[in-house]
Design a protein around this motif. Structure first.
Motif, PDB file in Angstrom:
ATOM      1  N   PRO A 260      61.774  39.135  30.048  1.00 24.53           N
ATOM      2  CA  PRO A 260      61.717  38.577  31.639  1.00 24.53           C
ATOM      3  C   PRO A 260      61.518  39.383  32.609  1.00 24.53           C
ATOM      4  CG  PRO A 260      63.675  37.822  30.258  1.00 24.53           C
ATOM      5  CD  PRO A 260      63.009  39.050  29.418  1.00 24.53           C
ATOM      6  N   LYS A 261      61.723  40.661  32.435  1.00 23.36           N
ATOM      7  CA  LYS A 261      61.327  41.832  33.481  1.00 23.36           C
ATOM      8  C   LYS A 261      59.875  42.073  33.337  1.00 23.36           C
ATOM      9  CE  LYS A 261      62.438  45.118  36.311  1.00 23.36           C
ATOM     10  NZ  LYS A 261      62.999  44.809  37.621  1.00 23.36           N
ATOM     11  N   THR A 262      59.274  41.898  32.258  1.00 22.60           N
ATOM     12  CA  THR A 262      57.709  42.238  32.171  1.00 22.60           C
ATOM     13  C   THR A 262      56.971  41.193  32.896  1.00 22.60           C
ATOM     14  OG1 THR A 262      57.999  43.218  29.921  1.00 22.60           O
ATOM     15  CG2 THR A 262      55.774  42.523  30.625  1.00 22.60           C
ATOM     16  N   LEU A 263      57.617  40.063  33.020  1.00 14.40           N
ATOM     17  CA  LEU A 263      56.898  38.771  33.445  1.00 14.40           C
ATOM     18  C   LEU A 263      56.975  38.781  35.050  1.00 14.40           C
ATOM     19  CD1 LEU A 263      57.731  36.046  31.010  1.00 14.40           C
ATOM     20  CD2 LEU A 263      55.532  37.390  30.949  1.00 14.40           C
ATOM     21  N   GLU A 264      58.251  39.452  35.477  1.00 17.32           N
ATOM     22  CA  GLU A 264      58.701  39.318  36.903  1.00 17.32           C
ATOM     23  C   GLU A 264      57.936  40.467  37.374  1.00 17.32           C
ATOM     24  OE1 GLU A 264      62.582  41.127  39.182  1.00 17.32           O
ATOM     25  OE2 GLU A 264      62.854  40.214  37.484  1.00 17.32           O
ATOM     26  N   LEU A 265      57.705  41.700  36.892  1.00 16.92           N
ATOM     27  CA  LEU A 265      57.048  42.608  37.568  1.00 16.92           C
ATOM     28  C   LEU A 265      55.614  42.286  37.617  1.00 16.92           C
ATOM     29  CD1 LEU A 265      58.337  45.994  35.871  1.00 16.92           C
ATOM     30  CD2 LEU A 265      58.300  45.182  38.346  1.00 16.92           C
ATOM     31  N   ASN A 266      55.120  41.785  36.435  1.00 17.68           N
ATOM     32  CA  ASN A 266      53.594  41.192  36.338  1.00 17.68           C
ATOM     33  C   ASN A 266      53.290  40.317  37.503  1.00 17.68           C
ATOM     34  OD1 ASN A 266      50.837  40.791  34.899  1.00 17.68           O
ATOM     35  ND2 ASN A 266      51.955  38.687  34.791  1.00 17.68           N
ATOM     36  N   GLU A 267      54.086  39.598  37.806  1.00 18.98           N
ATOM     37  CA  GLU A 267      53.756  38.449  38.668  1.00 18.98           C
ATOM     38  C   GLU A 267      54.017  39.016  40.085  1.00 18.98           C
ATOM     39  OE1 GLU A 267      55.890  34.936  38.193  1.00 18.98           O
ATOM     40  OE2 GLU A 267      55.146  34.345  36.127  1.00 18.98           O
ATOM     41  N   LEU A 268      54.757  39.924  40.126  1.00 17.19           N
ATOM     42  CA  LEU A 268      55.129  40.505  41.537  1.00 17.19           C
ATOM     43  C   LEU A 268      53.706  41.582  41.769  1.00 17.19           C
ATOM     44  CD1 LEU A 268      56.862  41.244  43.882  1.00 17.19           C
ATOM     45  CD2 LEU A 268      57.821  43.107  42.623  1.00 17.19           C
ATOM     46  N   VAL A 269      53.517  42.306  41.089  1.00 11.14           N
ATOM     47  CA  VAL A 269      52.482  43.119  41.513  1.00 11.14           C
ATOM     48  C   VAL A 269      51.100  42.710  41.566  1.00 11.14           C
ATOM     49  CG1 VAL A 269      51.264  45.644  40.938  1.00 11.14           C
ATOM     50  CG2 VAL A 269      53.910  45.284  40.582  1.00 11.14           C
ATOM     51  N   MET A 270      50.839  41.975  40.386  1.00 13.18           N
ATOM     52  CA  MET A 270      49.562  41.308  40.538  1.00 13.18           C
ATOM     53  C   MET A 270      49.325  40.259  41.357  1.00 13.18           C
ATOM     54  SD  MET A 270      48.497  43.168  38.200  1.00 13.18           S
ATOM     55  CE  MET A 270      46.501  42.717  38.252  1.00 13.18           C
ATOM     56  N   GLY A 271      50.677  39.626  42.026  1.00 11.58           N
ATOM     57  CA  GLY A 271      50.524  38.855  42.918  1.00 11.58           C
ATOM     58  C   GLY A 271      50.007  39.411  44.239  1.00 11.58           C
ATOM     59  N   PHE A 272      50.306  40.795  44.585  1.00  8.57           N
ATOM     60  CA  PHE A 272      49.833  41.546  45.812  1.00  8.57           C
ATOM     61  C   PHE A 272      48.269  41.488  45.568  1.00  8.57           C
ATOM     62  CE2 PHE A 272      54.048  43.831  45.713  1.00  8.57           C
ATOM     63  CZ  PHE A 272      54.719  42.935  46.418  1.00  8.57           C
ATOM     64  N   ILE A 273      47.724  41.679  44.299  1.00  4.39           N
ATOM     65  CA  ILE A 273      46.300  42.199  44.144  1.00  4.39           C
ATOM     66  C   ILE A 273      45.577  40.435  44.516  1.00  4.39           C
ATOM     67  CG2 ILE A 273      44.573  42.531  42.487  1.00  4.39           C
ATOM     68  CD1 ILE A 273      46.346  44.720  41.427  1.00  4.39           C
ATOM     69  N   ASP A 274      46.289  39.355  43.991  1.00  2.00           N
ATOM     70  CA  ASP A 274      45.499  38.217  44.026  1.00  2.00           C
ATOM     71  C   ASP A 274      45.785  37.716  45.455  1.00  2.00           C
ATOM     72  OD1 ASP A 274      44.688  35.728  43.398  1.00  2.00           O
ATOM     73  OD2 ASP A 274      46.585  34.833  42.841  1.00  2.00           O
ATOM     74  N   GLU A 275      46.595  37.966  46.385  1.00  2.26           N
ATOM     75  CA  GLU A 275      46.984  37.558  47.599  1.00  2.26           C
ATOM     76  C   GLU A 275      45.879  38.305  48.535  1.00  2.26           C
ATOM     77  OE1 GLU A 275      49.970  38.797  51.199  1.00  2.26           O
ATOM     78  OE2 GLU A 275      50.739  38.905  49.385  1.00  2.26           O
ATOM     79  N   LEU A 276      45.427  39.370  48.187  1.00  3.84           N
ATOM     80  CA  LEU A 276      44.658  40.345  49.121  1.00  3.84           C
ATOM     81  C   LEU A 276      43.171  40.594  48.747  1.00  3.84           C
ATOM     82  CD1 LEU A 276      46.989  43.249  49.883  1.00  3.84           C
ATOM     83  CD2 LEU A 276      46.540  41.235  51.322  1.00  3.84           C
ATOM     84  N   GLY A 277      42.795  40.049  47.421  1.00  2.00           N
ATOM     85  CA  GLY A 277      41.670  40.468  46.991  1.00  2.00           C
ATOM     86  C   GLY A 277      40.714  38.978  46.075  1.00  2.00           C
ATOM     87  N   GLU A 278      39.654  39.432  45.738  1.00  2.00           N
ATOM     88  CA  GLU A 278      39.054  38.747  44.834  1.00  2.00           C
ATOM     89  C   GLU A 278      37.992  39.322  43.984  1.00  2.00           C
ATOM     90  OE1 GLU A 278      36.340  35.911  46.949  1.00  2.00           O
ATOM     91  OE2 GLU A 278      35.483  37.542  48.237  1.00  2.00           O
ATOM     92  N   PHE A 279      37.483  38.655  42.718  1.00  2.00           N
ATOM     93  CA  PHE A 279      36.781  39.383  41.850  1.00  2.00           C
ATOM     94  C   PHE A 279      35.272  39.095  42.346  1.00  2.00           C
ATOM     95  CE2 PHE A 279      40.273  38.913  39.044  1.00  2.00           C
ATOM     96  CZ  PHE A 279      39.989  40.106  38.279  1.00  2.00           C
ATOM     97  N   ILE A 280      34.281  40.113  41.956  1.00  2.00           N
ATOM     98  CA  ILE A 280      33.001  39.817  42.271  1.00  2.00           C
ATOM     99  C   ILE A 280      32.375  40.008  41.039  1.00  2.00           C
ATOM    100  CG2 ILE A 280      30.943  40.861  43.801  1.00  2.00           C
ATOM    101  CD1 ILE A 280      32.993  42.318  45.410  1.00  2.00           C
ATOM    102  N   LEU A 281      31.582  39.133  40.924  1.00  5.24           N
ATOM    103  CA  LEU A 281      30.781  39.110  39.229  1.00  5.24           C
ATOM    104  C   LEU A 281      29.628  39.235  39.386  1.00  5.24           C
ATOM    105  CD1 LEU A 281      32.858  35.862  37.871  1.00  5.24           C
ATOM    106  CD2 LEU A 281      33.623  38.534  37.618  1.00  5.24           C
TER     107      LEU A 281
END
Length: 281
Positions: A260-281
């Motif tokens: 559960p801790k892995t999923l919690e940290l993953n969603e927290l930290v990657m949530g910041f990246i998702d909130e502020l940015g986007e991929f450029i393909l």
């Protein structure tokens, strides 16, 4: 942030786990030597950002023993120029608006921070890498992006582009208050990670985020993997998968993506990246 497991072993237990194999960027072209290939592209990136013409730089690279002599060296140089040109075309740095590096000061959680920012091109900071985009690249970009929007020359109005050979990531401006809030949370996680290894794995988490975004945009195909399955697949990847790293194997005897801790940290930290940015393909 680049390798939390290795950092914990080195910082808390004084056990060095650095291996030569992990120092080579993944999926690099096998020229005369992968070390030289990566060094050549890093040098070409620096020359490009300095406004130099990199099309005729193969002789200089050959003098530094970064390219083999003769036509083979020219062919490798041409191939590298083509790879980098695609990355530059995708991200569009405006070299005419270059702003030199500046030293800035700030205060975060009672800690005085002094650092150098830039160079900027307009109000955008570019962080280019000579290999494929990895989660640790995006995390480095996130931290610098937050720092720039809090203490940099364009507070609340700075953009950041993390460029790589296969794709790039772009961060939008963020208010100083929000930047300070996220940086404070990351700092608290850093302190926690000094005391014990955190089950956070940026490269596998990036695979999770990419698939999550695709599904949210309605690009979910029949029989496509779920985001968590993509993370697990990346974890076991022999080319850069964090599950194959010696430091991770020492700490985690079982796949930590079930914790559960892995999923919690993953969603927290990657949530910041998702909130502020986007991929450029």
């Amino acid at each position: 942030w680049r390798d939390p497991s290795s950092y914990f072993l080195d910082r808390s237990l004084q056990v060095s786990t650095k291996e030569v194999s992990v120092l080579l960027p993944e999926s690099e072209r096998l020229g005369s030597c992968p070390w030289q290939d990566s060094s050549s592209k890093r040098l070409l990136i620096e020359q490009f950002l300095d406004g130099q013409d990199i099309a005729d730089s193969h002789q200089e690279l050959q003098k530094q023993n970064l390219l083999p002599p003769g036509q083979i060296g020219k062919a490798l140089h041409s191939s590298m120029i083509g790879e980098l040109a695609m990355m530059f075309d995708r991200t569009h740095p405006n070299l005419a608006e270059r702003i030199p590096k500046t030293t800035v000061h700030g205060l975060l959680n009672g800690i005085e921070i002094t650092g150098e920012t830039g160079p900027f091109f307009g109000s955008t900071f570019f962080l280019f890498h000579s290999a494929k985009l990895k989660g640790k690249n995006c995390l480095e970009g996130l931290i610098l992006h937050l720092f720039h929007n809090l203490f940099g020359p364009f507070p609340g109005n700075s953009k950041t582009v993390v460029g790589a050979i296969d794709k790039s990531f772009r961060f939008a401006p963020v208010s100083p208050n929000r930047a300070e809030q996220i940086l404070s949370q990351l700092y608290e996680l850093y302190l926690e990670g000094v005391a014990r290894p955190l089950p956070f794995f940026p490269n596998a988490s990036l695979a999770w985020l990419e698939q999550k975004i695709k599904h949210e945009k309605g690009k979910k195909r029949k029989n496509s993997l779920e985001p968590l399955d993509c993370a697990k697949k990346s974890w076991f990847n022999e080319m850069g998968g964090e599950g194959t790293e010696f430091s991770t194997e020492l700490i985690y005897q079982k796949n930590p993506w079930g914790l559960p801790k892995t999923l919690e940290l993953n969603e927290l930290v990657m949530g910041f990246i998702d909130e502020l940015g986007e991929f450029i393909l």
